[in-house]
Scaffold this motif. Structure first.
Motif, PDB file in Angstrom:
ATOM      1  N   PRO A 121       0.845  -1.209   0.000  1.00 53.71           N
ATOM      2  CA  PRO A 121       0.000   0.000   0.000  1.00 53.71           C
ATOM      3  C   PRO A 121       0.882   1.261   0.000  1.00 53.71           C
ATOM      4  O   PRO A 121       2.005   1.249   0.511  1.00 53.71           O
ATOM      5  CB  PRO A 121      -0.801  -0.127   1.290  1.00 53.71           C
ATOM      6  CG  PRO A 121       0.012  -1.036   2.161  1.00 53.71           C
ATOM      7  CD  PRO A 121       0.688  -1.997   1.232  1.00 53.71           C
ATOM      8  N   PRO A 122       0.361   2.353  -0.596  1.00 52.78           N
ATOM      9  CA  PRO A 122       1.144   3.595  -0.623  1.00 52.78           C
ATOM     10  C   PRO A 122       1.352   4.137   0.784  1.00 52.78           C
ATOM     11  O   PRO A 122       0.562   3.882   1.690  1.00 52.78           O
ATOM     12  CB  PRO A 122       0.294   4.532  -1.474  1.00 52.78           C
ATOM     13  CG  PRO A 122      -1.087   3.975  -1.395  1.00 52.78           C
ATOM     14  CD  PRO A 122      -0.945   2.493  -1.254  1.00 52.78           C
ATOM     15  N   LEU A 123       2.423   4.911   0.928  1.00 55.73           N
ATOM     16  CA  LEU A 123       2.773   5.516   2.212  1.00 55.73           C
ATOM     17  C   LEU A 123       2.536   7.016   2.143  1.00 55.73           C
ATOM     18  O   LEU A 123       2.698   7.646   1.088  1.00 55.73           O
ATOM     19  CB  LEU A 123       4.232   5.228   2.560  1.00 55.73           C
ATOM     20  CG  LEU A 123       4.585   3.741   2.730  1.00 55.73           C
ATOM     21  CD1 LEU A 123       6.088   3.563   2.835  1.00 55.73           C
ATOM     22  CD2 LEU A 123       3.896   3.183   3.981  1.00 55.73           C
ATOM     23  N   ALA A 124       2.201   7.596   3.272  1.00 48.78           N
ATOM     24  CA  ALA A 124       1.910   9.031   3.299  1.00 48.78           C
ATOM     25  C   ALA A 124       3.173   9.862   3.172  1.00 48.78           C
ATOM     26  O   ALA A 124       3.157  10.934   2.565  1.00 48.78           O
ATOM     27  CB  ALA A 124       1.169   9.381   4.599  1.00 48.78           C
ATOM     28  N   ASP A 125       4.269   9.375   3.714  1.00 47.77           N
ATOM     29  CA  ASP A 125       5.532  10.124   3.705  1.00 47.77           C
ATOM     30  C   ASP A 125       6.311   9.795   2.435  1.00 47.77           C
ATOM     31  O   ASP A 125       6.684   8.635   2.215  1.00 47.77           O
ATOM     32  CB  ASP A 125       6.347   9.778   4.946  1.00 47.77           C
ATOM     33  CG  ASP A 125       7.547  10.700   5.123  1.00 47.77           C
ATOM     34  OD1 ASP A 125       8.322  10.865   4.156  1.00 47.77           O
ATOM     35  OD2 ASP A 125       7.716  11.241   6.230  1.00 47.77           O
ATOM     36  N   ARG A 126       6.579  10.814   1.615  1.00 49.97           N
ATOM     37  CA  ARG A 126       7.259  10.586   0.341  1.00 49.97           C
ATOM     38  C   ARG A 126       8.672  10.045   0.544  1.00 49.97           C
ATOM     39  O   ARG A 126       9.136   9.188  -0.209  1.00 49.97           O
ATOM     40  CB  ARG A 126       7.304  11.885  -0.467  1.00 49.97           C
ATOM     41  CG  ARG A 126       7.900  11.719  -1.860  1.00 49.97           C
ATOM     42  CD  ARG A 126       7.771  13.011  -2.656  1.00 49.97           C
ATOM     43  NE  ARG A 126       8.340  12.865  -3.989  1.00 49.97           N
ATOM     44  CZ  ARG A 126       9.628  13.043  -4.270  1.00 49.97           C
ATOM     45  NH1 ARG A 126      10.475  13.383  -3.303  1.00 49.97           N
ATOM     46  NH2 ARG A 126      10.062  12.891  -5.498  1.00 49.97           N
ATOM     47  N   GLN A 127       9.372  10.534   1.539  1.00 52.10           N
ATOM     48  CA  GLN A 127      10.730  10.075   1.784  1.00 52.10           C
ATOM     49  C   GLN A 127      10.751   8.618   2.227  1.00 52.10           C
ATOM     50  O   GLN A 127      11.642   7.853   1.829  1.00 52.10           O
ATOM     51  CB  GLN A 127      11.412  10.948   2.842  1.00 52.10           C
ATOM     52  CG  GLN A 127      11.837  12.316   2.342  1.00 52.10           C
ATOM     53  CD  GLN A 127      12.836  12.212   1.206  1.00 52.10           C
ATOM     54  OE1 GLN A 127      12.497  12.369   0.026  1.00 52.10           O
ATOM     55  NE2 GLN A 127      14.081  11.908   1.546  1.00 52.10           N
ATOM     56  N   ARG A 164      10.173   6.579  -0.842  1.00 51.53           N
ATOM     57  CA  ARG A 164      11.382   6.535  -1.661  1.00 51.53           C
ATOM     58  C   ARG A 164      12.375   5.519  -1.078  1.00 51.53           C
ATOM     59  O   ARG A 164      12.982   4.749  -1.818  1.00 51.53           O
ATOM     60  CB  ARG A 164      12.018   7.918  -1.714  1.00 51.53           C
ATOM     61  CG  ARG A 164      13.353   7.951  -2.460  1.00 51.53           C
ATOM     62  CD  ARG A 164      14.049   9.266  -2.202  1.00 51.53           C
ATOM     63  NE  ARG A 164      13.364  10.362  -2.869  1.00 51.53           N
ATOM     64  CZ  ARG A 164      13.789  10.915  -4.009  1.00 51.53           C
ATOM     65  NH1 ARG A 164      14.887  10.500  -4.581  1.00 51.53           N
ATOM     66  NH2 ARG A 164      13.124  11.884  -4.571  1.00 51.53           N
ATOM     67  N   HIS A 165      12.506   5.510   0.248  1.00 52.53           N
ATOM     68  CA  HIS A 165      13.414   4.546   0.872  1.00 52.53           C
ATOM     69  C   HIS A 165      12.964   3.114   0.596  1.00 52.53           C
ATOM     70  O   HIS A 165      13.776   2.218   0.345  1.00 52.53           O
ATOM     71  CB  HIS A 165      13.495   4.803   2.384  1.00 52.53           C
ATOM     72  CG  HIS A 165      14.448   3.906   3.090  1.00 52.53           C
ATOM     73  ND1 HIS A 165      14.042   2.973   4.028  1.00 52.53           N
ATOM     74  CD2 HIS A 165      15.803   3.763   2.976  1.00 52.53           C
ATOM     75  CE1 HIS A 165      15.097   2.314   4.455  1.00 52.53           C
ATOM     76  NE2 HIS A 165      16.174   2.764   3.848  1.00 52.53           N
ATOM     77  N   ARG A 166      11.656   2.892   0.623  1.00 52.70           N
ATOM     78  CA  ARG A 166      11.129   1.552   0.325  1.00 52.70           C
ATOM     79  C   ARG A 166      11.446   1.155  -1.109  1.00 52.70           C
ATOM     80  O   ARG A 166      11.808  -0.001  -1.385  1.00 52.70           O
ATOM     81  CB  ARG A 166       9.622   1.517   0.574  1.00 52.70           C
ATOM     82  CG  ARG A 166       9.024   0.133   0.367  1.00 52.70           C
ATOM     83  CD  ARG A 166       7.590   0.065   0.865  1.00 52.70           C
ATOM     84  NE  ARG A 166       6.681   0.878   0.071  1.00 52.70           N
ATOM     85  CZ  ARG A 166       5.371   0.998   0.330  1.00 52.70           C
ATOM     86  NH1 ARG A 166       4.848   0.381   1.383  1.00 52.70           N
ATOM     87  NH2 ARG A 166       4.606   1.736  -0.429  1.00 52.70           N
ATOM     88  N   LEU A 167      11.349   2.121  -2.038  1.00 51.47           N
ATOM     89  CA  LEU A 167      11.679   1.848  -3.430  1.00 51.47           C
ATOM     90  C   LEU A 167      13.165   1.488  -3.576  1.00 51.47           C
ATOM     91  O   LEU A 167      13.525   0.549  -4.291  1.00 51.47           O
ATOM     92  CB  LEU A 167      11.347   3.063  -4.287  1.00 51.47           C
ATOM     93  CG  LEU A 167      11.658   2.951  -5.776  1.00 51.47           C
ATOM     94  CD1 LEU A 167      10.773   1.913  -6.434  1.00 51.47           C
ATOM     95  CD2 LEU A 167      11.475   4.301  -6.467  1.00 51.47           C
ATOM     96  N   PHE A 168      14.023   2.231  -2.888  1.00 50.52           N
ATOM     97  CA  PHE A 168      15.458   1.943  -2.949  1.00 50.52           C
ATOM     98  C   PHE A 168      15.748   0.544  -2.417  1.00 50.52           C
ATOM     99  O   PHE A 168      16.538  -0.214  -3.003  1.00 50.52           O
ATOM    100  CB  PHE A 168      16.239   2.975  -2.124  1.00 50.52           C
ATOM    101  CG  PHE A 168      16.356   4.339  -2.766  1.00 50.52           C
ATOM    102  CD1 PHE A 168      15.574   4.687  -3.861  1.00 50.52           C
ATOM    103  CD2 PHE A 168      17.226   5.288  -2.245  1.00 50.52           C
ATOM    104  CE1 PHE A 168      15.667   5.948  -4.446  1.00 50.52           C
ATOM    105  CE2 PHE A 168      17.329   6.546  -2.821  1.00 50.52           C
ATOM    106  CZ  PHE A 168      16.549   6.873  -3.919  1.00 50.52           C
ATOM    107  N   ARG A 169      15.101   0.180  -1.312  1.00 59.19           N
ATOM    108  CA  ARG A 169      15.307  -1.162  -0.741  1.00 59.19           C
ATOM    109  C   ARG A 169      14.789  -2.233  -1.689  1.00 59.19           C
ATOM    110  O   ARG A 169      15.356  -3.336  -1.775  1.00 59.19           O
ATOM    111  CB  ARG A 169      14.602  -1.258   0.604  1.00 59.19           C
ATOM    112  CG  ARG A 169      15.262  -0.439   1.709  1.00 59.19           C
ATOM    113  CD  ARG A 169      14.431  -0.457   2.984  1.00 59.19           C
ATOM    114  NE  ARG A 169      14.162  -1.835   3.414  1.00 59.19           N
ATOM    115  CZ  ARG A 169      13.032  -2.238   3.985  1.00 59.19           C
ATOM    116  NH1 ARG A 169      12.032  -1.370   4.180  1.00 59.19           N
ATOM    117  NH2 ARG A 169      12.878  -3.493   4.357  1.00 59.19           N
TER     118      ARG A 169
END
Length: 393
Positions: free
Chosen positions: A97-103, A106-111
């Motif tokens: 599910p999407p997260l409210a905090d963009r940063q 982004r960290h989840r995408l990097f991982r």
């Protein structure tokens, strides 16, 4: 195209990549053969993405991973890559599910990228043309470089003259278990140039003076000769030079154009006088032209374009009005302090090399009488009494 003159660099690259995890910076000018060197590797497997001048977010990483064949039982976090990698979305876990905090997102995408790379090991992620990297990919690469899994390498290729930020800065933050290497790919030497040219075309002649050993230029020159055309500036080289020229400040551009018109190495003072660039701006403009690879210091204190083909590309791009202005400056008398004018300095250099007035006239497209006047004026200003003394100045 035949593979010539890169055995040492190929061995070095293969040796470094055999000890993952490692970060490799591969630097070289346009057309020098960075991509070809990588394709000569037989191990480890490569997945390659390229940065684009339009700087698409995560573009090179998406390109590198869109044809991946990941195993089953992936980490659930890799589902975050489904929107970026629709080609392999059916092989990835469900998207979280999407997260409210963009940063945080982004960290989840990097991982997720890190986890997917780890599932593909052994693998080397190659990101080419990092001089065009977009801000998002730049941050992702910095993250990956510090967290590379075992049996995963990262190779970044770039052109130093087009780089707006130092890629080497990421090396300073690598943890101890991740090794690094920097490999600079230079142009071929005259012997290697001849070897490559002869494999492309029987009796090609000496292509080194025109190509300065850049393999792509050698290939295109050989193609022109094979088609019965006179060797000229290859379109790819011309476009690369003119794009770089258009990207520098006006004062730097004017110095490069002056060097192209002059046609031989010249001092910073001569270029600034010929270009009409004020002294307070010329030093910074010259430094920028050198940094961007448009001018090189071909002899101590003397600057010129990197190769004749680049000089011709710049010269052909100069508008008629600008060309007339440059020639007016070239033939203008020197200031009264007794210094040589750009044209007098040009004549003196040729005379010091032993050329006769007639030979100098033919070289500079002047009349012998005009050359004679320039030589006489130069001797007077330099306080010399004999032409022979020019060889020691």
């Amino acid at each position: 195209m035949p593979f010539v003159g890169r055995k040492r660099e190929l061995h070095q690259l293969a040796e470094v990549l055999s000890r993952p995890p490692v970060v490799v910076l591969l630097e070289g000018e346009a057309g020098v053969g960075k991509t070809r060197l990588l394709h000569e590797l037989h191990w480890p497997p490569l997945t390659i993405g390229r940065c684009h001048p339009m700087r698409f977010p995560y573009g090179p990483v998406v390109e590198a991973l869109r044809d991946a064949s990941p195993p089953r039982d992936l980490n659930p976090i890799t589902g975050a890559l489904r929107p970026l990698l629709p080609e392999v979305a059916h092989l990835l876990p469900p998207a979280p599910p999407p997260l409210a905090d963009r940063q945080v997102e982004r960290h989840r995408l990097f991982r997720a990228v890190l986890s997917l790379l780890g599932s593909l090991r052994p693998i080397t992620l190659v990101v080419e043309d990092v001089h065009w990297v977009d801000p998002d990919t730049r941050e992702l690469l910095a993250f990956l470089a510090r967290c590379l899994p075992a049996a995963v390498n990262l190779v970044l290729t770039y052109r130093a003259e087009d780089l707006s930020h130092p890629v080497a800065e990421m090396l300073a933050h690598l943890p101890p278990h991740i090794d690094h290497a920097e490999i600079a790919l230079a142009p071929l030497d005259p012997g290697e140039t001849a070897e490559l040219a002869e494999q492309l075309l029987p009796h090609p002649g000496d292509l080194w003076p025109l190509s300065r050993g850049v393999p792509s230029a050698i290939e295109q020159l050989a193609r022109m000769l094979a088609e019965g055309r006179p060797p000229g500036t290859p379109p790819a080289l011309r476009d690369a030079v003119l794009l770089r020229l258009a990207s520098v400040p006006l004062a730097a551009r004017m110095l490069v154009q002056a060097a192209a018109v002059l046609g031989e190495p010249a001092t910073a003072r001569t270029l600034a006088a010929l270009a009409g660039v004020p002294p307070e701006r010329s030093e910074r403009a010259l430094a920028e032209a050198v940094r961007r690879g448009l001018l090189v210091e071909s002899a101590p204190g003397r600057y010129d374009l990197r190769q004749p083909l680049a000089r011709q590309a710049v010269r052909d791009s100069i508008t008629p009005a600008a060309r007339r202005r440059l020639h007016r400056h070239l033939d203008a008398p020197a200031p009264p302090q007794g210094t040589l004018s750009p044209r007098e300095e040009q004549v003196v250099r040729l005379a010091a090399g032993g050329l006769t007035n007639r030979e100098i006239a033919e070289s500079l497209v002047l009349s012998p009488r005009t050359v004679e006047v320039h030589v006489a004026n130069a001797l007077r200003k330099l306080g010399l009494t004999s032409r022979r003394q020019l060889r020691t100045t």
